[in-house]
Design an enzyme around this catalytic site. Sequence first.
Site, mmCIF file in Angstrom:
data_model
loop_
_atom_site.group_PDB
_atom_site.id
_atom_site.type_symbol
_atom_site.label_atom_id
_atom_site.label_comp_id
_atom_site.label_asym_id
_atom_site.label_seq_id
_atom_site.Cartn_x
_atom_site.Cartn_y
_atom_site.Cartn_z
ATOM 1 N N ARG A 1 0.453 -1.069 -0.098
ATOM 2 C CA ARG A 1 -0.347 0.004 0.455
ATOM 3 C C ARG A 1 0.576 0.858 0.814
ATOM 4 O O ARG A 1 1.980 1.212 0.227
ATOM 5 C CB ARG A 1 -1.199 -0.418 1.181
ATOM 6 C CG ARG A 1 -2.005 -0.995 1.824
ATOM 7 C CD ARG A 1 -3.125 -0.335 0.182
ATOM 8 N NE ARG A 1 -4.528 -1.938 0.335
ATOM 9 C CZ ARG A 1 -4.558 -2.839 -0.784
ATOM 10 N NH1 ARG A 1 -3.741 -3.065 -1.666
ATOM 11 N NH2 ARG A 1 -5.613 -3.324 -0.891
ATOM 12 N N HIS B 1 -1.044 -0.189 -9.619
ATOM 13 C CA HIS B 1 -1.701 -0.781 -9.571
ATOM 14 C C HIS B 1 -1.976 -2.707 -9.466
ATOM 15 O O HIS B 1 -2.935 -2.618 -9.602
ATOM 16 C CB HIS B 1 -2.695 -0.102 -8.110
ATOM 17 C CG HIS B 1 -3.082 -0.504 -7.219
ATOM 18 N ND1 HIS B 1 -3.920 -0.453 -5.485
ATOM 19 C CD2 HIS B 1 -2.866 -2.185 -6.676
ATOM 20 C CE1 HIS B 1 -3.819 -1.104 -4.388
ATOM 21 N NE2 HIS B 1 -3.581 -2.221 -5.622
HETATM 22 P P1 NAP Z 1 -1.329 -11.410 4.703
HETATM 23 O O1 NAP Z 1 -1.561 -13.232 4.152
HETATM 24 O O2 NAP Z 1 -2.167 -11.539 5.901
HETATM 25 O O3 NAP Z 1 -0.136 -11.735 5.407
HETATM 26 C C1 NAP Z 1 0.519 -10.311 6.153
HETATM 27 C C2 NAP Z 1 1.563 -10.847 6.251
HETATM 28 O O4 NAP Z 1 1.913 -9.549 7.885
HETATM 29 C C3 NAP Z 1 1.898 -11.990 7.798
HETATM 30 O O5 NAP Z 1 2.886 -12.098 7.717
HETATM 31 C C4 NAP Z 1 1.550 -10.652 9.197
HETATM 32 O O6 NAP Z 1 2.140 -11.772 10.273
HETATM 33 C C5 NAP Z 1 2.704 -9.393 8.252
HETATM 34 N N1 NAP Z 1 2.202 -8.731 9.470
HETATM 35 C C6 NAP Z 1 1.112 -7.987 9.636
HETATM 36 N N2 NAP Z 1 0.995 -6.767 10.907
HETATM 37 C C7 NAP Z 1 2.765 -7.057 10.567
HETATM 38 C C8 NAP Z 1 3.388 -6.115 11.412
HETATM 39 N N3 NAP Z 1 2.801 -5.154 12.197
HETATM 40 N N4 NAP Z 1 4.994 -6.532 11.977
HETATM 41 C C9 NAP Z 1 5.071 -7.559 11.286
HETATM 42 N N5 NAP Z 1 4.647 -8.061 10.176
HETATM 43 C C10 NAP Z 1 3.304 -7.818 9.925
HETATM 44 O O7 NAP Z 1 -2.083 -10.110 4.009
HETATM 45 P P2 NAP Z 1 -1.588 -11.041 2.249
HETATM 46 O O8 NAP Z 1 -2.571 -11.479 1.432
HETATM 47 O O9 NAP Z 1 -0.329 -11.815 1.637
HETATM 48 O O10 NAP Z 1 -1.500 -9.294 1.552
HETATM 49 C C11 NAP Z 1 -0.567 -8.489 2.190
HETATM 50 C C12 NAP Z 1 -0.980 -7.345 1.476
HETATM 51 O O11 NAP Z 1 -0.149 -7.244 -0.028
HETATM 52 C C13 NAP Z 1 -2.450 -6.916 1.672
HETATM 53 O O12 NAP Z 1 -2.897 -6.331 2.995
HETATM 54 C C14 NAP Z 1 -2.189 -5.920 0.192
HETATM 55 O O13 NAP Z 1 -2.128 -4.155 1.033
HETATM 56 C C15 NAP Z 1 -1.396 -5.998 -0.655
HETATM 57 N N6 NAP Z 1 -1.991 -6.153 -1.974
HETATM 58 C C16 NAP Z 1 -1.295 -5.881 -3.076
HETATM 59 C C17 NAP Z 1 -1.847 -6.136 -4.064
HETATM 60 C C18 NAP Z 1 -1.456 -5.159 -5.122
HETATM 61 O O14 NAP Z 1 -2.347 -5.089 -6.682
HETATM 62 N N7 NAP Z 1 -0.590 -4.318 -5.505
HETATM 63 C C19 NAP Z 1 -2.596 -7.077 -4.944
HETATM 64 C C20 NAP Z 1 -3.597 -7.621 -3.019
HETATM 65 C C21 NAP Z 1 -2.838 -7.154 -2.390
HETATM 66 P P3 NAP Z 1 1.493 -12.409 10.388
HETATM 67 O O15 NAP Z 1 1.886 -13.848 9.647
HETATM 68 O O16 NAP Z 1 2.438 -13.270 11.787
HETATM 69 O O17 NAP Z 1 0.222 -12.060 10.675
HETATM 70 C C1 GLV Z 2 -5.533 -5.100 -3.741
HETATM 71 O O1 GLV Z 2 -4.735 -4.561 -3.758
HETATM 72 C C2 GLV Z 2 -5.854 -6.491 -2.794
HETATM 73 O O2 GLV Z 2 -5.802 -5.794 -1.511
HETATM 74 O O3 GLV Z 2 -6.698 -7.637 -2.741
#
Ligand code: NAP
Ligand code: GLV
Length: 306
Positions: free
Chosen positions: A221, A269
């Site tokens: 983000r 994005h």
């Molecule tokens: P997720 O499965 O919820 O994983 C989040 C990870 O971040 C977990 O390992 C979590 O730790 C860690 N985390 C959260 N808060 C933290 C903190 N304060 N300190 C250290 N580590 C922390 O999420 P995801 O599905 O992988 O997605 C991640 C993010 O990618 C989304 O929230 C979104 O913003 C972004 N995204 C971007 C796009 C794009 O097109 N650019 C697309 C999709 C998603 P734990 O393992 O300990 O819980």
């Molecule tokens: C895209 O940014 C998502 O959070 O899926």
Amino acid sequence: MRITVCCSDTKTAPWIDALRAALPGATVEEWRPGAPRADHAVVWAPPQQFLDEQPGLKGIFNIGAGVDALMKLALPRDAVVVRLDDAGMSVQMAEFVCHAVIRHFRELDAYERDAAQGKWGFRRPRLRSEFPVGVMGLGVLGARVAQALAAFEFPVLGWSRSARDVEGVRCFAGEAQFDNFLASTRVLVNLLPLTPDTENILDRATLGRLQPGGYLVNVARGAHLVDADLLALLDSGHLAGAALDVFRTEPLPAEHPFWRHPKITVTPHTSARTLRDESVAQIARKIAAFERGEPIAGVVDRNRGY
Ligand code: NAP
Ligand code: GLV
């Protein structure tokens, strides 16, 4: 069962058609002010008015992985908030991040500039051992990205809130291990959710702790990054460049310096797009499981904010 759909920046008609086909027993409608109360909602960045008019929702299904836009709103107290759980995004994210890291490591921008001038010139090969890649966030997307990078034999490190074990990845956890993680990293990939704990985490102090010649890939983000701090570290030479896919204001305003900075690559994005068919199939499966009283994956912990 009634399902209401309220997705900003998205053409809702194909989503409604696909949800009707996947859940033939349900009434699926686009939300309008004053619409009847529904059991479940399928949303992307809805307005507060939507939630205020739907206090009885049992489930709110987000058509993205990140729920930061939703968590800023006042949500119905008893509704379960559910994020997309991969749904075809992790492979997209892995290919996008590997491309960005390899493009930087193999100096492909410089080769393209040479080619534009008809110049045939080799560069000294760089050593992978001098390009450790650190992935912030080892969740659904971060773990997949870290393993994809490890398959290219980069030294890969990962950082998460709680301790994780990802094969081929040196894992760090929590604030206590953050500095060690950063000091061992040259290329930093951000895949954290945006929460009060992680907003502005990519600032001068954090980015300044990366190894000299560091590189940033931000695909999470825009509000994770302090824009001015990145520009200062690029201009001082501490950082070699950045690949940015997400921004504080999207679309990135025409006058923003990121567009024209020679060390920054901008994409709109697009690193991991929501795929409608996979997402509808996942949401329909989860709604059906929820209605049967079965547990479902991807339920957001409202206290953690992700
Ligand atoms: P997720 O499965 O919820 O994983 C989040 C990870 O971040 C977990 O390992 C979590 O730790 C860690 N985390 C959260 N808060 C933290 C903190 N304060 N300190 C250290 N580590 C922390 O999420 P995801 O599905 O992988 O997605 C991640 C993010 O990618 C989304 O929230 C979104 O913003 C972004 N995204 C971007 C796009 C794009 O097109 N650019 C697309 C999709 C998603 P734990 O393992 O300990 O819980
Ligand atoms: C895209 O940014 C998502 O959070 O899926």
